[in-house]
Structures are given as structure tokens and as C-alpha cells.
Design an enzyme around this catalytic site. Structure first.
Site, PDB file in Angstrom:
ATOM      1  N   ASP A  41      -7.555  -6.077  -2.713  1.00  5.07           N
ATOM      2  CA  ASP A  41      -6.210  -6.772  -2.534  1.00  5.07           C
ATOM      3  C   ASP A  41      -4.922  -5.990  -2.903  1.00  5.07           C
ATOM      4  O   ASP A  41      -4.020  -6.634  -3.163  1.00  5.07           O
ATOM      5  CB  ASP A  41      -6.211  -8.169  -3.049  1.00  5.07           C
ATOM      6  CG  ASP A  41      -7.456  -9.111  -2.898  1.00  5.07           C
ATOM      7  OD1 ASP A  41      -7.950  -9.085  -1.504  1.00  5.07           O
ATOM      8  OD2 ASP A  41      -8.055  -9.534  -3.853  1.00  5.07           O
ATOM      9  N   GLY A  43      -3.141  -4.013  -1.215  1.00  5.37           N
ATOM     10  CA  GLY A  43      -2.415  -3.663  -0.089  1.00  5.37           C
ATOM     11  C   GLY A  43      -3.001  -2.647   0.613  1.00  5.37           C
ATOM     12  O   GLY A  43      -1.929  -1.802   1.497  1.00  5.37           O
ATOM     13  N   LYS A  44      -4.092  -2.492   0.817  1.00  3.85           N
ATOM     14  CA  LYS A  44      -4.420  -1.329   1.751  1.00  3.85           C
ATOM     15  C   LYS A  44      -4.283  -1.229   3.323  1.00  3.85           C
ATOM     16  O   LYS A  44      -3.878  -0.342   4.005  1.00  3.85           O
ATOM     17  CB  LYS A  44      -6.157  -1.281   1.523  1.00  3.85           C
ATOM     18  CG  LYS A  44      -6.761  -0.810  -0.117  1.00  3.85           C
ATOM     19  CD  LYS A  44      -8.079  -0.580   0.105  1.00  3.85           C
ATOM     20  CE  LYS A  44      -9.064  -1.967   0.345  1.00  3.85           C
ATOM     21  NZ  LYS A  44      -8.569  -2.745  -0.750  1.00  3.85           N
ATOM     22  N   LYS A  46      -1.699  -2.157   4.800  1.00  2.00           N
ATOM     23  CA  LYS A  46      -0.388  -1.492   5.422  1.00  2.00           C
ATOM     24  C   LYS A  46      -0.480   0.088   5.118  1.00  2.00           C
ATOM     25  O   LYS A  46      -0.055   0.492   6.186  1.00  2.00           O
ATOM     26  CB  LYS A  46       0.862  -2.156   4.346  1.00  2.00           C
ATOM     27  CG  LYS A  46       2.002  -1.139   4.726  1.00  2.00           C
ATOM     28  CD  LYS A  46       3.376  -1.475   3.729  1.00  2.00           C
ATOM     29  CE  LYS A  46       4.280  -0.428   3.881  1.00  2.00           C
ATOM     30  NZ  LYS A  46       5.382  -0.384   2.763  1.00  2.00           N
ATOM     31  N   ASN A  66     -16.283  -9.782   4.694  1.00  2.00           N
ATOM     32  CA  ASN A  66     -15.814 -10.377   3.455  1.00  2.00           C
ATOM     33  C   ASN A  66     -14.624  -9.953   2.754  1.00  2.00           C
ATOM     34  O   ASN A  66     -14.033 -10.444   1.826  1.00  2.00           O
ATOM     35  CB  ASN A  66     -17.137 -10.349   2.451  1.00  2.00           C
ATOM     36  CG  ASN A  66     -17.482  -8.967   1.990  1.00  2.00           C
ATOM     37  OD1 ASN A  66     -17.254  -7.884   2.809  1.00  2.00           O
ATOM     38  ND2 ASN A  66     -17.748  -8.869   0.971  1.00  2.00           N
ATOM     39  N   GLY A  68     -10.442  -8.301   3.849  1.00  2.00           N
ATOM     40  CA  GLY A  68      -9.401  -8.259   4.979  1.00  2.00           C
ATOM     41  C   GLY A  68      -8.153  -7.274   4.747  1.00  2.00           C
ATOM     42  O   GLY A  68      -7.993  -7.247   3.683  1.00  2.00           O
ATOM     43  N   HIS A  69      -7.855  -6.970   5.801  1.00  2.00           N
ATOM     44  CA  HIS A  69      -6.514  -6.297   5.685  1.00  2.00           C
ATOM     45  C   HIS A  69      -5.510  -7.118   6.335  1.00  2.00           C
ATOM     46  O   HIS A  69      -5.606  -7.703   7.622  1.00  2.00           O
ATOM     47  CB  HIS A  69      -6.656  -4.853   6.335  1.00  2.00           C
ATOM     48  CG  HIS A  69      -7.458  -4.002   5.351  1.00  2.00           C
ATOM     49  ND1 HIS A  69      -7.662  -4.075   4.044  1.00  2.00           N
ATOM     50  CD2 HIS A  69      -8.284  -2.862   5.870  1.00  2.00           C
ATOM     51  CE1 HIS A  69      -8.591  -3.056   3.733  1.00  2.00           C
ATOM     52  NE2 HIS A  69      -8.849  -2.460   4.725  1.00  2.00           N
ATOM     53  N   THR A  70      -4.214  -7.139   6.072  1.00  2.00           N
ATOM     54  CA  THR A  70      -3.140  -7.807   6.560  1.00  2.00           C
ATOM     55  C   THR A  70      -2.262  -6.494   7.139  1.00  2.00           C
ATOM     56  O   THR A  70      -1.561  -5.948   6.242  1.00  2.00           O
ATOM     57  CB  THR A  70      -2.327  -8.869   5.844  1.00  2.00           C
ATOM     58  OG1 THR A  70      -3.380  -9.994   5.527  1.00  2.00           O
ATOM     59  CG2 THR A  70      -1.361  -9.491   6.552  1.00  2.00           C
ATOM     60  N   GLN A 254     -12.281  -3.841  -0.260  1.00  2.00           N
ATOM     61  CA  GLN A 254     -12.720  -4.290  -1.576  1.00  2.00           C
ATOM     62  C   GLN A 254     -11.958  -3.171  -2.873  1.00  2.00           C
ATOM     63  O   GLN A 254     -10.871  -2.482  -2.207  1.00  2.00           O
ATOM     64  CB  GLN A 254     -13.788  -4.436  -2.116  1.00  2.00           C
ATOM     65  CG  GLN A 254     -14.601  -5.663  -1.676  1.00  2.00           C
ATOM     66  CD  GLN A 254     -15.431  -5.521  -0.423  1.00  2.00           C
ATOM     67  OE1 GLN A 254     -15.866  -4.253  -0.071  1.00  2.00           O
ATOM     68  NE2 GLN A 254     -15.833  -6.557   0.360  1.00  2.00           N
ATOM     69  N   ARG A 333      -8.366 -17.949  -1.087  1.00  2.00           N
ATOM     70  CA  ARG A 333      -8.401 -18.243  -2.382  1.00  2.00           C
ATOM     71  C   ARG A 333      -7.098 -17.718  -3.023  1.00  2.00           C
ATOM     72  O   ARG A 333      -6.763 -16.322  -2.827  1.00  2.00           O
ATOM     73  CB  ARG A 333      -9.709 -17.722  -2.884  1.00  2.00           C
ATOM     74  CG  ARG A 333     -10.813 -18.622  -2.247  1.00  2.00           C
ATOM     75  CD  ARG A 333     -11.990 -18.104  -3.001  1.00  2.00           C
ATOM     76  NE  ARG A 333     -12.536 -16.467  -2.846  1.00  2.00           N
ATOM     77  CZ  ARG A 333     -13.551 -15.957  -3.231  1.00  2.00           C
ATOM     78  NH1 ARG A 333     -14.347 -16.736  -4.179  1.00  2.00           N
ATOM     79  NH2 ARG A 333     -13.633 -14.609  -3.074  1.00  2.00           N
ATOM     80  N   LYS A 361       3.800  -2.870  -3.850  1.00  2.00           N
ATOM     81  CA  LYS A 361       4.402  -4.467  -4.386  1.00  2.00           C
ATOM     82  C   LYS A 361       5.127  -4.153  -5.753  1.00  2.00           C
ATOM     83  O   LYS A 361       5.241  -5.160  -6.563  1.00  2.00           O
ATOM     84  CB  LYS A 361       3.033  -5.312  -4.699  1.00  2.00           C
ATOM     85  CG  LYS A 361       2.597  -5.912  -3.278  1.00  2.00           C
ATOM     86  CD  LYS A 361       1.762  -7.227  -3.832  1.00  2.00           C
ATOM     87  CE  LYS A 361       1.427  -7.767  -2.273  1.00  2.00           C
ATOM     88  NZ  LYS A 361       0.891  -9.322  -2.603  1.00  2.00           N
ATOM     89  N   LEU A 362       5.605  -3.056  -5.661  1.00  2.00           N
ATOM     90  CA  LEU A 362       6.718  -2.767  -6.991  1.00  2.00           C
ATOM     91  C   LEU A 362       7.749  -3.795  -6.869  1.00  2.00           C
ATOM     92  O   LEU A 362       8.207  -4.346  -7.999  1.00  2.00           O
ATOM     93  CB  LEU A 362       7.299  -1.314  -6.771  1.00  2.00           C
ATOM     94  CG  LEU A 362       8.155  -0.939  -8.104  1.00  2.00           C
ATOM     95  CD1 LEU A 362       7.697  -0.908  -9.134  1.00  2.00           C
ATOM     96  CD2 LEU A 362       8.922   0.492  -7.522  1.00  2.00           C
ATOM     97  N   SER A 445       7.732  -3.164   0.543  1.00  2.00           N
ATOM     98  CA  SER A 445       7.679  -4.290   1.305  1.00  2.00           C
ATOM     99  C   SER A 445       6.411  -4.157   2.226  1.00  2.00           C
ATOM    100  O   SER A 445       5.855  -3.367   2.382  1.00  2.00           O
ATOM    101  CB  SER A 445       8.859  -4.801   2.171  1.00  2.00           C
ATOM    102  OG  SER A 445       8.686  -4.142   3.576  1.00  2.00           O
TER     103      SER A 445
END
Length: 460
Positions: A41, A43-44, A46, A66, A68-70, A254, A333, A361-362, A445
Site C-alpha cells: 500500500d 502507492g505503487k 501511480k 489479493n 491492488g493498484h489505484t 504487496q 479495510r 505521500k509526503l 499527489s
């Protein structure tokens, strides 16, 4: 596309009493592996999307649906679970490697969702390794049964209940049904019988009804015509692409601390997620890897059970979770949140051979008066600089913090170092020093263009 040619000459070599001279050319490329350096999680999605524009081929080499990437592209959000991130980019070849466990029904559903958003996934743009093990309904059921039983006994791992672990067990147990078996109706029944000999004995022991041969055969036949056109000899395709000098991006799921060998066992995933798996999980030699990019969040999160030395179960953790929108892409979750842990990331740098990191996410840290960074652990009165492998010791470590001054200005959307507050730059530089790896990219961002590039991993 930048390429560099390496010349090799072998002269007067005695091989089987035959002297010969060989002259040739090989293409040296900085193929890139992307790995998570924490508990996933990071931020891979982007970063992989950002790199995929520079790549020719994008390979998913482990895990299943199991993780995910957004991706946010031109204001449209894409949530991917099984498919490589390259599928949303025109002109890229995406590959699902043999290190993945493959749920055919999840694949069909994800392709359908993308098509609704105007993304076409075809056998020309996506290949599935023929030797990839399948996830079946009995795997998902077993995963859920075990988690329910573990919840009652207080030993729950916190899986996604999607059958990943049971599918890997069958793969290692040499009883898996693989993608290639869908094309062989003569041999498929015997493979199903072998699988059910194990699973039905297990189900009887758990007080569950047996699964019929006909049910599994129907399950496979219902989807095989949609899967088989994508199946190919992935190892050969990748070798040809490498020899042609095309750039290959290996996309992991992961994070390192969830690796089956190197993570916080037993609270881990069921596969190797480290950079070395990119070779084994795709059918390429380790020499094909040129650059390892570790995705690293500016603080720390994890989903599910297990140790988390810097977790903040207080207003700080709540602030990070709310500001960072910390909810799982696949499961929804809520993620546990805490301060940046340089011990864990430094260990991930060593295990993966990380060349540089992408810090994400700085901007979540904007506005804090002070920021803490974990620089070591106390274990039974002794200061240590690593995460011990023992489950008991992991539960006993206590973080040692260093407190840094925060910043009030915003870093959101910054695209150059000059746009960053001085204290934010100091924070980044101090992180580099503590983990022993430089920042190659800095993400400010979810938008792909809000990225400060220091080193292009594909630059050879």
C-alpha cells in the site's frame, strides 16, 4: 528509446577440441523492478503507471488478485487487482507471469470493468504464462473456512479470503491445475481427481461437504474459452523482447515485510514479493534486472494482523489515516498507521538490492508541528538496528524515535525541489541517510504528473 550496445568477442576458445571465434552484440538495458519496501500500500500503482509510459512491456510476477493498484489518469480512477498496470496504456504489452496465482473468473470480471471504462484488453496487448497455477472456488472457500476458525481461536492472519494461500499450497504440492491444462481436455480430469483427493480429505476433516469432480470441471469449462486466447510462452516472449532491446518493467504486489520468507511471518502473504522473485516469476534470468525501485511511503501503514512497532493508536494515527485516505484498494479495510520506520526500510533496501526509492505521500505530513522517525529498536534492554525474525521478538521490540521539525506549508502537487518547504527537504534528505538509499522519485499527489524526478530508473 535510449539503448546501449555491448560487444563481446571470444577468441581461440578450446571447447570439445574445437577452436572457434564468436563475435556478437547484446543489448544492455536498465530493466526495472518495482517492489514495496514496507507492508504494501505504498502507492505503487501511480509509480508503475508513471514508469509504464517509458516501458515497452509491463510484467506482473507474483501474488494474485489479493493486492491492488489505484491509477488516476486524466481524472479517471482505475482500480486493478490482477491485471498489470500497463493495460491502461496504449502500445504496451502486459504480461501475467508464472509466479502469479490466477483466478480466471476474477480476470474476466476485471477485464469487463475496464471495458466499461473504454479500456480494451486483447490477446495482442496481454499475455498469460501457460504455466501459471489457477485459483479455484475451493481455494476461496478453504481460505474463508480457515480464517473463520482462526478468528475463534485468536490466531487469525488477516487474509483477503480470495484463495491465494491455498492456491500456492497446491502449486508447491504439485497438484495445481495450471492455465495450460484448460487446453488439454484429455488430461484435465486426472488433474482434477488428484487435486480433489487432497482437498476432499481436508474438507472432511474440517466438517465440510466434499466438492464434486463435475463441479470443478464445469467451473473450468465455463471460463476456458475466455482465457485460452491470452495464454502463451511468456518466458520466450520476454527473452525476445529483451534481446530486441525493449524496456521491461516488473511490477510487484504487496510489500517486502509481507514476503513469505523475509516478512513478519506468519502474518505475511503466500509468495515471495522481493525483487529476486521478478526473475523466477517471469521466466527471465536475474541478469535481466538492471534497477530496483523501492516504493516507500513517507510514513508507515499495514493492513491485517501482525507486529507494527511504530503504530500510533491515537490522534496521530487517526490523522495519518484520514489525511492519507488509508483504505485498501481491494478489500476496503482500514489501514493501521504509524511513523516512518527506517529500520524496516533499511532492511528492505538490503534484501531487495534497492537502487533508489520512490517516496510517496509526503503531502500527508503537511501541517504537523513535529514528525517522529524510528531509528532503531530496543529488544530486552539492547539497542538493535534490524527487525528480528522471531515472532516473539518482533512483538517485544520497542521503537527508538528521533523527532524532527514539521512544516506548515503544503507539498501537495509539488513538481520540483524548489516547490518544497525547507523542512520537507530536510526530512527527505534525512530519510535517505538513515535507510541508505537515494530518492529517485518523489510523489506529491495521486496525479501522475505531480512527481519530482531525480533519477530516471530507465536511464541507461
Amino acid at each position: 528509446m535510449s539503448r546501449r550496445l555491448a560487444t563481446f568477442v571470444i577468441e581461440a576458445c578450446d571447447y570439445g577440441n574445437r577452436a572457434f571465434r564468436l563475435t556478437g552484440y547484446g543489448v544492455v538495458m536498465a530493466n526495472v523492478v518495482v517492489v514495496g519496501s514496507q507492508w504494501g500500500d505504498e502507492g505503487k500503482g501511480k509509480i508503475v503507471d508513471w514508469l509504464s509510459e517509458r516501458a515497452d512491456v509491463v510484467v506482473r510476477f507474483q501474488g494474485g488478485h489479493n493486492a491492488g493498484h489505484t491509477l488516476v489518469i486524466d481524472g479517471i480512477t482505475y482500480k486493478l487487482s490482477l491485471l498489470p498496470s500497463g493495460v491502461v496504456r496504449q502500445g504496451k504489452l502486459s504480461i501475467i507471469g508464472n509466479g502469479v496465482v490466477f483466478d480466471p473468473h476474477a480476470f474476466v470480471a476485471e477485464v469487463s470493468r475496464l471495458q466499461e471504462k473504454g479500456i480494451s484488453v486483447t490477446p495482442e496487448t496481454l499475455k498469460i504464462a501457460e504455466n501459471t497455477a489457477l485459483i479455484l472456488s475451493l481455494h476461496r472457500e478453504l481460505d474463508g473456512i480457515r480464517e473463520d476458525a482462526a478468528s475463534n481461536s485468536g490466531t487469525r492472519i488477516g487474509t483477503t479470503r480470495r484463495g491465494i494461500g491455498p492456491a500456492y499450497e497446491d502449486k508447491v504440492g504439485r497438484r495445481a491445475v495450471r492455465v495450460m491444462d484448460l487446453a488439454n481436455p484429455e488430461s484435465l480430469p486426472a488433474k482434477i481427481d488428484r487435486l480433489l483427493t487432497h482437498h476432499n480429505a481436508l474438507r472432511r476433516g474440517l466438517g465440510q461437504p466434499e466438492v464434486s469432480h463435475a463441479a470443478i470441471l464445469d467451473e473450468l469449462n465455463s471460463v476456458k474459452d475466455e482465457i485460452l486466447p491470452f495464454v502463451d510462452k511468456v518466458w520466450k516472449i520476454l527473452d525476445d523482447k529483451r534481446r530486441a532491446g525493449e524496456r521491461i518493467l516488473f511490477e510487484g504486489a504487496q510489500g517486502t515485510l509481507l514476503d513469505i520468507d523475509h516478512g513478519t511471518y506468519p502474518y505475511v502473504t503466500s509468495s515471495n514479493v522481493v525483487a529476486g522473485q521478478a526473475a523466477a516469476g517471469s521466466g527471465m534470468g536475474p541478469g535481466a534486472i538492471g534497477y530496483v525501485l523501492g516504493i516507500t511511503k513517507a510514513y508507515t501503514t499495514r493492513v491485517g494482523e501482525g507486529p507494527f512497532p511504530t503504530e500510533q493508536i491515537n490522534e496521530v494515527g487517526q490523522f495519518l489515516g484520514e489525511r492519507g485516505h488509508e483504505f485498501g484498494t481491494v478489500t476496503g479495510r482500514q489501514r493501521r498507521c504509524g511513523w516512518f520506520d527506517t529500520v524496516l526500510v533499511r532492511q528492505a533496501v538490503a534484501i531487495n538490492g534497492i537502487t533508489g526509492i520512490a517516496l510517496t505521500k509526503l503531502d500527508v505530513l503537511d501541517g504537523l508541528d513535529e514528525i517522529k522517525v524510528c531509528t532503531g529498536y530496543m529488544l530486552d534492554g539492547e539497542l538493535i538496528d534490524y527487525l528480528p525474525a522471531s515472532q516473539g521478538a518482533q512483538a517485544r521490540v520497542e521503537p527508538v524515535y528521533e523527532t524532527l521539525e514539521g512544516w506548515k506549508e503544503t507539498t501537495y502537487g509539488a513538481r520540483s525541489w524548489a516547490d518544497l518547504p525547507a523542512q520537507a527537504v530536510k526530512y527527505v534528505r534525512h530519510i535517505e541517510e538513515l535507510i541508505g538509499a537515494p530518492v529517485a522519485l518523489l510523489s506529491t499527489s495521486p496525479e501522475r504528473d505531480d512527481t519530482i524526478l531525480v533519477t530516471d530508473p530507465f536511464q541507461d
